[in-house]
Write a protein that holds these residues in place. Structure first.
Motif, PDB file in Angstrom:
ATOM      1  N   ILE A 103       0.841  -1.190   0.000  1.00 24.68           N
ATOM      2  CA  ILE A 103       0.000   0.000   0.000  1.00 24.68           C
ATOM      3  C   ILE A 103       0.879   1.243   0.000  1.00 24.68           C
ATOM      4  N   CYS A 104       0.361   2.307  -0.565  1.00 29.41           N
ATOM      5  CA  CYS A 104       1.090   3.578  -0.657  1.00 29.41           C
ATOM      6  C   CYS A 104       1.703   3.974   0.685  1.00 29.41           C
ATOM      7  N   GLY A 105       2.915   4.545   0.611  1.00 25.86           N
ATOM      8  CA  GLY A 105       3.640   4.899   1.826  1.00 25.86           C
ATOM      9  C   GLY A 105       3.097   6.106   2.546  1.00 25.86           C
ATOM     10  N   VAL A 106       2.188   6.844   1.923  1.00 26.38           N
ATOM     11  CA  VAL A 106       1.585   7.993   2.615  1.00 26.38           C
ATOM     12  C   VAL A 106       0.638   7.460   3.685  1.00 26.38           C
ATOM     13  N   PRO A 107       0.784   7.898   4.920  1.00 22.87           N
ATOM     14  CA  PRO A 107      -0.066   7.376   5.991  1.00 22.87           C
ATOM     15  C   PRO A 107      -1.556   7.481   5.654  1.00 22.87           C
ATOM     16  N   GLN A 108      -2.275   6.360   5.871  1.00 25.69           N
ATOM     17  CA  GLN A 108      -3.719   6.243   5.687  1.00 25.69           C
ATOM     18  C   GLN A 108      -4.161   6.320   4.228  1.00 25.69           C
ATOM     19  N   LEU A 120       5.042   4.595  -3.531  1.00 24.75           N
ATOM     20  CA  LEU A 120       3.913   5.502  -3.538  1.00 24.75           C
ATOM     21  C   LEU A 120       2.917   5.086  -4.612  1.00 24.75           C
ATOM     22  N   CYS A 121       1.645   5.411  -4.388  1.00 29.38           N
ATOM     23  CA  CYS A 121       0.656   5.190  -5.439  1.00 29.38           C
ATOM     24  C   CYS A 121       0.960   6.137  -6.593  1.00 29.38           C
ATOM     25  N   SER A 122       0.351   5.904  -7.727  1.00 27.59           N
ATOM     26  CA  SER A 122       0.697   6.684  -8.921  1.00 27.59           C
ATOM     27  C   SER A 122       0.399   8.180  -8.732  1.00 27.59           C
ATOM     28  N   SER A 123      -0.698   8.505  -8.036  1.00 25.14           N
ATOM     29  CA  SER A 123      -1.029   9.926  -7.829  1.00 25.14           C
ATOM     30  C   SER A 123       0.000  10.602  -6.931  1.00 25.14           C
ATOM     31  N   HIS A 124       0.343   9.966  -5.821  1.00 23.68           N
ATOM     32  CA  HIS A 124       1.327  10.550  -4.916  1.00 23.68           C
ATOM     33  C   HIS A 124       2.720  10.531  -5.540  1.00 23.68           C
ATOM     34  N   GLU A 137      11.011  10.180   1.518  1.00 20.57           N
ATOM     35  CA  GLU A 137      10.964  10.322   2.973  1.00 20.57           C
ATOM     36  C   GLU A 137      10.418  11.693   3.368  1.00 20.57           C
ATOM     37  N   GLU A 138      10.841  12.730   2.653  1.00 15.24           N
ATOM     38  CA  GLU A 138      10.338  14.070   2.945  1.00 15.24           C
ATOM     39  C   GLU A 138       8.878  14.218   2.518  1.00 15.24           C
ATOM     40  N   PHE A 139       8.539  13.589   1.399  1.00  9.46           N
ATOM     41  CA  PHE A 139       7.197  13.732   0.854  1.00  9.46           C
ATOM     42  C   PHE A 139       6.139  13.166   1.801  1.00  9.46           C
ATOM     43  N   VAL A 140       6.380  11.960   2.341  1.00 10.28           N
ATOM     44  CA  VAL A 140       5.360  11.331   3.192  1.00 10.28           C
ATOM     45  C   VAL A 140       5.163  12.103   4.499  1.00 10.28           C
ATOM     46  N   HIS A 142       5.384  15.533   4.554  1.00 11.47           N
ATOM     47  CA  HIS A 142       5.016  16.907   4.195  1.00 11.47           C
ATOM     48  C   HIS A 142       3.596  17.204   4.678  1.00 11.47           C
ATOM     49  N   PRO A 143       3.381  18.345   5.330  1.00 12.26           N
ATOM     50  CA  PRO A 143       2.046  18.637   5.894  1.00 12.26           C
ATOM     51  C   PRO A 143       0.949  18.812   4.849  1.00 12.26           C
ATOM     52  N   ASP A 144       1.319  19.158   3.620  1.00  9.67           N
ATOM     53  CA  ASP A 144       0.292  19.371   2.604  1.00  9.67           C
ATOM     54  C   ASP A 144      -0.108  18.091   1.877  1.00  9.67           C
ATOM     55  N   VAL A 145       0.590  17.012   2.127  1.00  7.73           N
ATOM     56  CA  VAL A 145       0.283  15.731   1.465  1.00  7.73           C
ATOM     57  C   VAL A 145      -0.843  15.045   2.247  1.00  7.73           C
ATOM     58  N   VAL A 146      -1.904  14.715   1.548  1.00  7.10           N
ATOM     59  CA  VAL A 146      -3.066  14.108   2.202  1.00  7.10           C
ATOM     60  C   VAL A 146      -3.285  12.699   1.646  1.00  7.10           C
ATOM     61  N   PRO A 147      -3.819  11.783   2.482  1.00  2.00           N
ATOM     62  CA  PRO A 147      -4.121  10.430   1.984  1.00  2.00           C
ATOM     63  C   PRO A 147      -5.295  10.460   1.004  1.00  2.00           C
ATOM     64  N   LEU A 148      -5.327   9.478   0.143  1.00  2.00           N
ATOM     65  CA  LEU A 148      -6.368   9.383  -0.874  1.00  2.00           C
ATOM     66  C   LEU A 148      -7.221   8.139  -0.644  1.00  2.00           C
ATOM     67  N   GLU A 149      -8.492   8.246  -0.994  1.00  2.00           N
ATOM     68  CA  GLU A 149      -9.380   7.094  -0.878  1.00  2.00           C
ATOM     69  C   GLU A 149      -9.047   6.071  -1.959  1.00  2.00           C
ATOM     70  N   GLY A 150      -9.302   4.810  -1.631  1.00  2.00           N
ATOM     71  CA  GLY A 150      -9.047   3.755  -2.600  1.00  2.00           C
ATOM     72  C   GLY A 150     -10.104   3.724  -3.698  1.00  2.00           C
ATOM     73  N   PHE A 151      -9.765   3.040  -4.770  1.00  2.00           N
ATOM     74  CA  PHE A 151     -10.698   2.887  -5.884  1.00  2.00           C
ATOM     75  C   PHE A 151     -11.557   1.629  -5.751  1.00  2.00           C
ATOM     76  N   GLY A 152     -11.304   0.838  -4.721  1.00  2.00           N
ATOM     77  CA  GLY A 152     -12.055  -0.392  -4.551  1.00  2.00           C
ATOM     78  C   GLY A 152     -11.229  -1.604  -4.924  1.00  2.00           C
ATOM     79  N   ILE A 153     -11.878  -2.766  -4.836  1.00  3.10           N
ATOM     80  CA  ILE A 153     -11.198  -4.032  -5.073  1.00  3.10           C
ATOM     81  C   ILE A 153     -11.021  -4.267  -6.570  1.00  3.10           C
TER      82      ILE A 153
END
Length: 445
Positions: A103-108, A120-124, A137-140, A142-153
């Motif tokens: 799963i993408c390294g961005v928390p949540q 990272l996922c393709s968007s991040h 390491e800096e990107f994950v 970064h305060p402006d980086v937000v987690p993204l919802e999944g697209f489903g199974i």
């Protein structure tokens, strides 16, 4: 990946009687959730466990001594490394493809990464490289980086991994689809989605994409095999489930094992054996022409189907039902030998009577004489031995007498109307040896 990350699928039908036969303890052992439909192999269970691979960080197990303490993947790497087993186990690391979904390294963030080298996922990943232009390491952090919802199974029925796009597949199945298109083997994409295998993950077996009935049958069969003490291996159970899915069967009794490997066929036969025994009892079997010995504490089956006269067949079943509880041990062969003697009597009636022996009231003493003459003829033709000749006469005499003492000649019973002279009395049989000299004299009991 957590179970909560997997989209819900319809629960199993509770009306299936197999559901009631599967114990909650077994489902808990396998980590079973009817919404998720994944089996998690319990490594601490003696029937599922095996020594761990010697390579640091490798989670796979070693099932055979010839593997030198390595799992199959690590053994292949060692064979091409040119190193000794000691050097390889001391320096090799876990093979990166053995880790499963990442799963993408961005928390949540619920979206999958594009691989171990790209955490990272393709968007991040686009944001990290093209927008922020900073390290991962800096990107994950970064305060402006937000987690993204999944697209489903993933749209593949067997898969439990997250899609990498709104309309697509998980990264691994997306690659499989591209390869199939390139090779011209994709065909109907909807059929491909329903039948293609999930991505193998050590210790996990997917029952997703299988009908409720097949899922219940696999769970029940696996439970019974565990009760028998059979060792279970996920790398054999997984292809069995994949084959059942690829054949789009509605029940395991429809499975075509012709394309299975030897080990997978063994699993299929074990599952079918337990399914054939489900719900069996003497009450259910006694009305059939072929009895499963399991319902009576015996091995194999008892065959009454070659007794062509219904009255004689039903009387023989009544005798067997009375006789089986009185015998010690696994006496199926002895009982079947008695039944086979009645089969010879049935054949004699069928071949020599105008009505083929169908009318119980028409048979008489003459039919006994014809039967004895036929056995003698078969003995002279070496179709049966002298011992078999005498034993058949003894068995038929014993069964006809016992059928009468069981009251089977009374009204509403199979032998009602049978002539009282349709019996075998005490008789001595003298056989001749192969050399023509008199042999042993047998007296019927």
């Amino acid at each position: 990946m957590t179970i909560s990350a997997i989209a819900a699928v319809p629960a199993l039908e509770s009306v299936d009687p197999l559901v009631e036969a599967i114990s909650p303890e077994f489902l808990q052992l396998m980590g079973w959730d009817p919404q998720v439909r994944l089996l998690f192999i319990p490594r601490d269970h003696p029937q599922f466990s095996a020594p761990a691979c010697l390579i640091e960080g490798c989670s796979k197990m070693v099932y055979y001594a010839f593997q030198q303490g390595l799992c199959v993947g690590c053994m292949r790497r060692w064979e091409t490394s040119g190193q000794s087993i000691e050097e390889f186990t001391g320096t090799a690391k876990r093979y990166w493809r053995a880790i499963g979904e990442v799963i993408c390294g961005v928390p949540q963030c619920a979206r999958p990464s594009t691989g171990l080298a790209k955490p990272l996922c393709s968007s991040h990943q686009y944001q990290q490289r093209r927008v922020y232009k900073i390290s991962v390491e800096e990107f994950v952090r970064h305060p402006d980086v937000v987690p993204l919802e999944g697209f489903g199974i993933c749209h593949v029925a067997a898969c439990h991994r997250q899609r990498q796009s709104p309309t697509g597949y998980c990264p691994a199945h997306a690659q499989r689809r591209r390869n199939a298109i390139r090779q011209g083997t994709l065909g109907d994409e909807d059929h491909w989605r329903r039948t293609t295998n999930g991505i193998p993950q050590h210790g996990v077996v997917s029952l997703r994409g299988l009908p409720d009935r097949v899922v219940n049958e696999i769970l029940y069969g696996l439970q019974e095999r565990v009760r028998e003490g059979v060792m279970q291996k996920d790398y054999l159970l997984r292809p069995f489930c994949d084959q059942a899915r690829s054949q789009q069967i509605a029940t395991l009794t429809e499975v075509d094992a012709g394309s299975f490997s030897r080990h997978t066929r063994h699993i299929a036969s074990g599952f079918l054996k337990h399914l054939s025994r489900f719900g069996l009892s003497p009450e259910t079997e006694r009305h059939k022409d072929i009895w499963s010995g399991y319902a009576f504490g015996l091995t194999g089956s008892l065959y009454f189907d070659k007794i062509t006269q219904s009255w004689l067949r039903e009387a023989t079943k009544a005798w067997a039902l009375d006789d089986i509880p009185k015998r010690r041990g696994k006496s199926k062969q002895t009982i079947q030998s008695h039944i086979n003697a009645i089969v010879q009597l049935s054949d004699s009636l069928r071949l020599n009577r105008p009505d083929q022996g169908v009318d119980v009231r028409a048979v008489a003493r003459d039919d006994i004489t014809v039967f004895l003459t036929r056995l003698r003829f078969l003995n002279e033709q070496d179709t049966i031995s002298a011992y078999q000749h005498v034993r058949m006469v003894r068995y038929v005499r014993r069964l006809l007498n016992r059928m009468r003492t069981l009251g089977l000649a009374r009204p509403d019973q199979p032998l009602h109307g049978l002539c009282e002279t349709f019996v075998l009395g005490p008789r001595t049989f003298r056989t001749t040896s192969r050399t023509g000299k008199p042999a042993r004299t047998f007296r019927s009991k």
